[in-house]
Write a protein that holds these residues in place. Structure first.
Motif, PDB file in Angstrom:
ATOM      1  N   GLN A  10      55.530 117.638  84.111  1.00 48.68           N
ATOM      2  CA  GLN A  10      56.670 118.419  83.956  1.00 48.68           C
ATOM      3  C   GLN A  10      57.493 117.818  82.490  1.00 48.68           C
ATOM      4  O   GLN A  10      57.968 118.875  81.850  1.00 48.68           O
ATOM      5  CB  GLN A  10      57.915 118.238  84.860  1.00 48.68           C
ATOM      6  CG  GLN A  10      57.464 118.697  86.181  1.00 48.68           C
ATOM      7  CD  GLN A  10      58.157 118.325  87.415  1.00 48.68           C
ATOM      8  OE1 GLN A  10      59.038 117.644  87.284  1.00 48.68           O
ATOM      9  NE2 GLN A  10      58.112 119.097  88.548  1.00 48.68           N
ATOM     10  N   ARG A  11      57.383 116.739  82.217  1.00 50.24           N
ATOM     11  CA  ARG A  11      58.099 116.271  80.943  1.00 50.24           C
ATOM     12  C   ARG A  11      57.253 116.742  79.602  1.00 50.24           C
ATOM     13  O   ARG A  11      57.748 117.166  78.837  1.00 50.24           O
ATOM     14  CB  ARG A  11      57.887 114.793  80.687  1.00 50.24           C
ATOM     15  CG  ARG A  11      58.957 113.942  81.415  1.00 50.24           C
ATOM     16  CD  ARG A  11      58.725 112.412  81.359  1.00 50.24           C
ATOM     17  NE  ARG A  11      59.291 111.775  82.467  1.00 50.24           N
ATOM     18  CZ  ARG A  11      58.786 110.597  82.763  1.00 50.24           C
ATOM     19  NH1 ARG A  11      58.066 110.055  82.118  1.00 50.24           N
ATOM     20  NH2 ARG A  11      59.405 110.037  83.990  1.00 50.24           N
ATOM     21  N   GLY A  12      55.903 117.084  79.966  1.00 46.19           N
ATOM     22  CA  GLY A  12      55.273 117.713  78.785  1.00 46.19           C
ATOM     23  C   GLY A  12      55.611 119.167  78.574  1.00 46.19           C
ATOM     24  O   GLY A  12      55.722 119.599  77.668  1.00 46.19           O
ATOM     25  N   ILE A  13      55.695 119.926  79.663  1.00 56.58           N
ATOM     26  CA  ILE A  13      56.287 121.247  79.651  1.00 56.58           C
ATOM     27  C   ILE A  13      57.484 121.423  79.103  1.00 56.58           C
ATOM     28  O   ILE A  13      57.992 122.226  78.408  1.00 56.58           O
ATOM     29  CB  ILE A  13      56.203 121.963  81.030  1.00 56.58           C
ATOM     30  CG1 ILE A  13      54.581 122.223  81.568  1.00 56.58           C
ATOM     31  CG2 ILE A  13      56.673 123.126  81.326  1.00 56.58           C
ATOM     32  CD1 ILE A  13      54.290 122.476  82.845  1.00 56.58           C
ATOM     33  N   ALA A  14      58.433 120.516  79.637  1.00 55.35           N
ATOM     34  CA  ALA A  14      59.843 120.381  79.068  1.00 55.35           C
ATOM     35  C   ALA A  14      59.822 120.479  77.573  1.00 55.35           C
ATOM     36  O   ALA A  14      60.668 120.911  77.100  1.00 55.35           O
ATOM     37  CB  ALA A  14      60.630 119.390  79.691  1.00 55.35           C
TER      38      ALA A  14
END
Length: 181
Positions: A10-14
């Motif tokens: 999720q951090r990567g996508i964010a």
């Protein structure tokens, strides 16, 4: 066992979404700056053109008000700059020419001689000076002249051509060569 947990994904996508949004905002800002710059150039060009038009009209008014054009159309100004029939203007006061205006040699369009009977010699000094007894025609004529002034902004290159006509009472001696009957 999976090394990356769901929160890491999720951090990567964010981060990717944040970079895309940052890129979109940057494009909007750059586009807005370009539009503002273009609008500023349009306004500056309009101001330059208006300044040149003002100078051209001022030169024409000076040429017409002097009345020299009926006697010597090749030299309509008392003081010209650089060449005859040219005026130079310094609008910002820095000592250099901002606008030059070249007035072409005025052309006489028409001359209509005035009869002595049409003159008001008792109430008009100009008419009295035209009176020529015992002839039918006086020493004056109504004449129509056409002026053309080309103004150029030295810095921007903006150019305006202005035309103006004027009708004047003139002595036939003054306009005999410039405006044949």
């Amino acid at each position: 066992m999976n090394r990356y947990s769901g929160s890491d994904r999720q951090r990567g996508i964010a981060m990717i979404v944040s970079l895309i949004m940052l890129l979109a905002i940057t494009l909007v800002v750059v586009t807005s700056a370009n539009i503002a710059q273009s609008n500023l150039q349009v306004v500056q060009n309009m101001e330059s053109r208006d300044t040149v038009r003002f100078a051209a009209y001022a030169a024409l008014e000076e040429a017409i008000s002097s009345g020299r054009f009926t006697a010597s159309p090749e030299s309509v100004f008392v003081e010209s700059c650089e060449v005859a029939n040219q005026k130079c203007y310094d609008f910002n006061g820095d000592g250099t020419t901002d606008v030059t205006v070249a007035v072409s040699t005025p052309s006489c369009v028409i001359v209509q001689p005035i009869e002595n009977a049409e003159l008001d010699v008792f109430n008009s000094a100009a008419d009295a000076s035209c009176f020529l007894p015992p002839a039918i025609y006086s020493m004056c004529a109504n004449s129509v002249w056409e002026f053309e002034a080309t103004g150029t902004d030295v810095v921007t290159g903006a150019e305006v051509v202005v035309r103006q006509g004027v009708g004047v009472l003139a002595s036939l001696n003054n306009i005999d060569t410039a405006c044949p009957i």
